[in-house]
Design an enzyme around this catalytic site. Structure first.
Site, PDB file in Angstrom:
ATOM      1  N   CYS A 431       0.828  -1.212   0.000  1.00 42.98           N
ATOM      2  CA  CYS A 431       0.000   0.000   0.000  1.00 42.98           C
ATOM      3  C   CYS A 431       0.860   1.258   0.000  1.00 42.98           C
ATOM      4  O   CYS A 431       0.986   1.939  -1.015  1.00 42.98           O
ATOM      5  CB  CYS A 431      -0.907   0.000   1.223  1.00 42.98           C
ATOM      6  N   GLU A 433       3.998   1.485   2.171  1.00 47.74           N
ATOM      7  CA  GLU A 433       5.092   1.206   3.089  1.00 47.74           C
ATOM      8  C   GLU A 433       6.459   1.419   2.435  1.00 47.74           C
ATOM      9  O   GLU A 433       6.807   0.701   1.509  1.00 47.74           O
ATOM     10  CB  GLU A 433       5.005  -0.228   3.597  1.00 47.74           C
TER      11      GLU A 433
END
Length: 842
Positions: A431, A433
């Site tokens: 996502c 990170e």
């Protein structure tokens, strides 16, 4: 390269013609191998299992493909990985085709095959071992909905980016030579020699298995070429065969070979383990030398190179995974989170933008598919033309690209012990990170921690759903100051974060013991040198990254309590508690969980100020017990109208995060810091540290279902706020004010990632002015040290119509959280959450 204009459409149609199918081939092959390797070292068993799978699985070349390598036989099919968990799948066999979202077809023969295979795995899975390792208190907290570690509890870890550059430049043969050299240099006096030697031998077996798999693809392409009557397709198949005969065993010699080599690695990583978020990351950097060389020497022109990229982009969408029914509410839309990022700085701190950066963005525009999840790095020297290109893709309505700030992420990684040179080379996993590719075992998405649930438990002195699961931090009714409540909340947070760490570390140890991954480990720096798998601490950098969910709800709730009870005396503790326990008068049961949302705030957001005032007047006129300050210990029954009045007071009687109002923005910042500072205190079993993140994937929906009514005016069961975004509908002062609020958070400490979603009506980004406004908005936010932002550019009317007429919107892709998905494939609860987000205009 004939028929390319229609080739993309044909490839996409072939993928999406039917619901994906669950297959049993891998499950049977891994079980067969394990039965044959009893009593051998686990890492050798894992290598031989991969060897058995890749040597026997059916290899498939789909019609019109130019880049090959299948994970399943059927398009978007999914294999099963029983070594991680399997009980849930057998329990759901008959419901999978009937799901509201993420449906799969499960043939009867597959059910029979899997049921038989699962018998072997009883007591042998990572899930079962992790469960045994957890403390009873930890399991109680999980059962109560305080946090979930289901991502790796039931599945492989994934969330990795290997050293693709190393593979492209040296080939797997070159990596195997490194393994053999390390094996020969082992010291017989080293107490760890037995473990190291077995790990290195397993890597060697795995590398051979992958090279053999590529040869099988080459053989299949030759067979198809022999049968092919169309001369153009025959030529394509022969080229595919030549590519697979050469790579990834050897260094790539062309852009086409580099793409094929990359894809085989990408596919096999996901065959070895079903962890998702296998991310290409800085694709435009390690692929550019091959692109540049071929274009400059006339081997390819830019248009032909673009066609190859487009074909690869479609191939990304052939990857799929089945999750348990509950997880589909947190990971809805068949997401695989293969994040590919362009732009940013190079290792020396110079701008790294190149022509392939633009071509990658164009591939997303050409295919309009959810994968890869494309992102862009921004810093003060990013060319305006690249942001302009990104804006053009954003306004297509795909929810991509996501935008990331080098100025925040690089120092945040350095603060975690990563060298400056490595930090400048970061990419994004899954996502949002940040991670250094080819050097890191990051364990992102390690857990989703429900912060409003902890506040709920605090208000109930350690109880949740009638059971004592937290600390006794004092009866809320006895608190005479807000600081007493804040202190109690902090103590509960510390306690539950410690239990979260216990859960994560239990799962971590289970993966190290039962599911080491030798092939994956061979392509990450540190593992060959140390003779350790990734799962045992082999990587250069090791982290565990759990996410805090719902900071906006918790901050808004604390702000409302502070102002209405302790400052303005407009509400008593008893009135608030009674309202929350009865779901603002809608329920009498105090335990409201696992239910559909029973109300919505959307009606309020549609009211004008005059209408709202009139509604509050009506409530006061009809209510004999209007809300004046009462004695804290007063006991008085409330009817539904009283509850709704209190809800409206909570919503409108205190400032809300997302409107650039400093007092509440600072409250949300404090909530986030309480969580982040506690998380970063802990270590993991791989010799690394915990680092906090603030994003939910779409777990804000499932966490909301587990959470009772909250003091921000949210009904029980409703979704929590999305990432670091404001509560849907509460940000009323426009996009700049919302970004100003979010920028006040400490994004540096949340080094595992923060997520900000904004939704724009398409008219807001129309024309050149719209693109300039978007660029200015992003740059302004990043100048204030925001970390990430992404945009849904779609009207509410379109989304509502797609709900009613899904057959008309099969190709509608939207941003869910840190990923995009086809809207019609989502569970309705996730669809509603997207629809409810504030629709901004400049």
């Amino acid at each position: 390269m004939l028929r390319t204009a229609s080739r993309i459409e044909q490839l996409i149609d072939h993928l999406y013609d039917h619901d994906p199918i669950v297959e049993s081939e891998r499950a049977l092959l891994v079980t067969e191998s394990y039965q044959q390797t009893e009593n051998q070292p686990m890492i050798i068993r894992r290598a031989k299992a991969l060897e058995n799978i890749l040597g026997k699985m059916k290899v498939v070349i789909r019609p019109n493909e130019l880049i090959v390598g299948n994970l399943a036989t059927s398009p978007r099919g999914t294999q099963i990985f029983p070594e991680f968990s399997n009980d849930w799948l057998e329990d759901e066999f008959d419901r999978i085709e009937k799901r509201a979202g993420d449906k799969f077809i499960v043939p009867e023969q597959v059910k029979q095959d899997l049921s038989e295979a699962f018998k072997y795995w009883k007591g042998r899975t990572t899930n079962e071992l992790a469960t045994e390792l957890m403390s009873p208190e930890t399991k109680n907290a999980m059962n109560a909905g305080v946090f979930t570690v289901g991502n790796y509890y039931f599945n492989g870890v994934g969330h990795i980016s290997v050293d693709y550059k190393l593979v492209l430049e040296k080939g797997l043969k070159g990596i195997k030579e490194e393994v053999c050299t390390a094996l020969k240099s082992l010291d017989y006096g080293d107490p760890e020699i037995v473990k190291k030697s077995q790990t290195l031998k397993a890597m060697s077996i795995s590398l051979d298995a992958v090279m053999n798999y590529a040869r099988r693809l080459a053989d299949e392409a030759k067979l198809e070429a022999d049968r092919e009557t169309d001369s153009n397709r025959k030529s394509e198949l022969l080229q595919i065969a030549a590519n697979c005969a050469r790579v990834p065993a050897n260094p790539a010699t062309s852009f086409y070979e580099a793409l094929q080599s990359f894809w085989i690695i990408q596919a096999v990583i996901q065959i070895e383990s079903n962890g998702h978020s296998i991310s290409p990351m800085r694709f435009d950097q390690y692929m550019y030398p091959f692109y540049k060389k071929d274009v400059e020497n006339g081997r390819l022109d830019e248009a032909e190179a673009q066609k190859l990229l487009d074909v690869l982009w479609v191939k990304f969408n052939d990857v799929n995974k089945i999750r348990d029914e509950a997880s589909t509410k947190a990971f809805g839309g068949y997401p695989m989170f293969q994040n590919l990022i362009v732009g940013g700085q190079d290792k020396e701190g110079m701008d790294a933008t190149n022509p392939l950066s633009y071509a990658c963005l164009q591939a997303t525009a050409n295919t309009r598919l959810p994968q890869p999840s494309i992102s862009i790095r921004i810093w003060n020297k990013t060319p305006e033309s690249l942001i302009h290109k990104a804006g053009e893709v954003s306004r297509l309505g795909l929810g991509m690209p996501a935008y990331y700030s080098d100025e925040v992420i690089i120092p945040s990684l350095v603060n975690r012990g990563i060298s400056l040179t490595d930090a400048r080379d970061y990419g994004i996993i899954g996502c949002v990170e940040p991670q250094v590719g080819g050097k890191t075992e990051g364990w992102h998405d390690a857990a989703f921690f429900n912060i409003p649930k902890v506040l709920e438990i605090t208000l109930n002195n350690g109880y949740a759903n009638g059971e004592k699961i937290g600390l006794s931090t004092g009866d809320f009714s006895s608190f005479t100051t807000f600081d007493q409540l804040k202190s109690a909340f902090e103590e509960q947070m510390k306690y539950f974060v410690k239990l979260l760490v216990n859960a994560d570390n239990s799962v971590d140890v289970a993966h190290g013991e039962r599911a080491p991954l030798p092939f994956l480990s061979s392509m990450v720096e540190g593992c060959i040198e140390k003779g350790l798998s990734l799962q045992e601490g082999g990587a250069k950098y090791n982290f565990t990254g759990p996410q805090g969910v719902g900071i906006a709800n918790a901050g808004d709730a604390l702000m409302a309590i502070k102002k209405l009870i302790y400052e303005d005396n407009k509400l008593s503790i008893h009135e608030l508690k009674n309202a929350l326990d009865t779901n603002f008068g809608k329920e009498q049961n105090q335990a409201i969980t696992n239910s559909e949302p029973v109300g919505t705030n959307k009606d309020l957001s549609q009211l004008s100020t005059d209408e709202l005032v009139e509604m509050l007047k009506d409530l006061l006129n009809d209510n004999d017990t209007n809300i004046k300050k009462k004695d804290t210990n007063a006991s008085q029954p409330m009817n539904e109208k009283d509850g709704e009045y209190i809800r409206q007071l909570l919503i409108n009687g205190a400032p809300k995060y997302g409107n650039d109002i400093d007092v509440v923005d600072q409250m949300v910042r404090k909530v986030a810091l309480i969580y982040c500072k506690e998380v970063q205190k802990y270590l993991n079993p791989r010799g690394g540290t915990f680092q906090p993140g603030l994003y939910p994937v779409s777990a804000n929906v499932s966490c909301g279902i587990e959470t009772k009514a909250s003091a921000d005016g949210r009904f029980a069961g409703e979704p929590l706020a999305d990432g670091v975004s404001p509560v849907s509908g509460s940000d009323q002062n426009g996009p700049t004010a919302a970004l100003n609020s979010v920028a006040k958070l400490d994004h540096h400490i949340a080094s595992n990632g923060t997520l900000l979603n904004q939704k724009f009506h398409p008219s807001a980004l129309a024309g050149e002015e719209g693109l300039r406004n978007l660029s200015a908005l992003v740059r302004s936010y990043f100048e204030q040290k925001g970390m990430h932002v992404q945009f849904n550019v779609v009207s509410k009317e379109t989304l509502l119509d797609a709900q009613k007429n899904p057959e008309k919107y099969k190709n509608l892709v939207v941003r869910v959280a840190g990923y995009s998905a086809h809207f019609v494939s989502l569970d309705k609860s996730i669809q509603q959450d997207i629809i409810a987000r504030t629709e901004q205009q400049f």
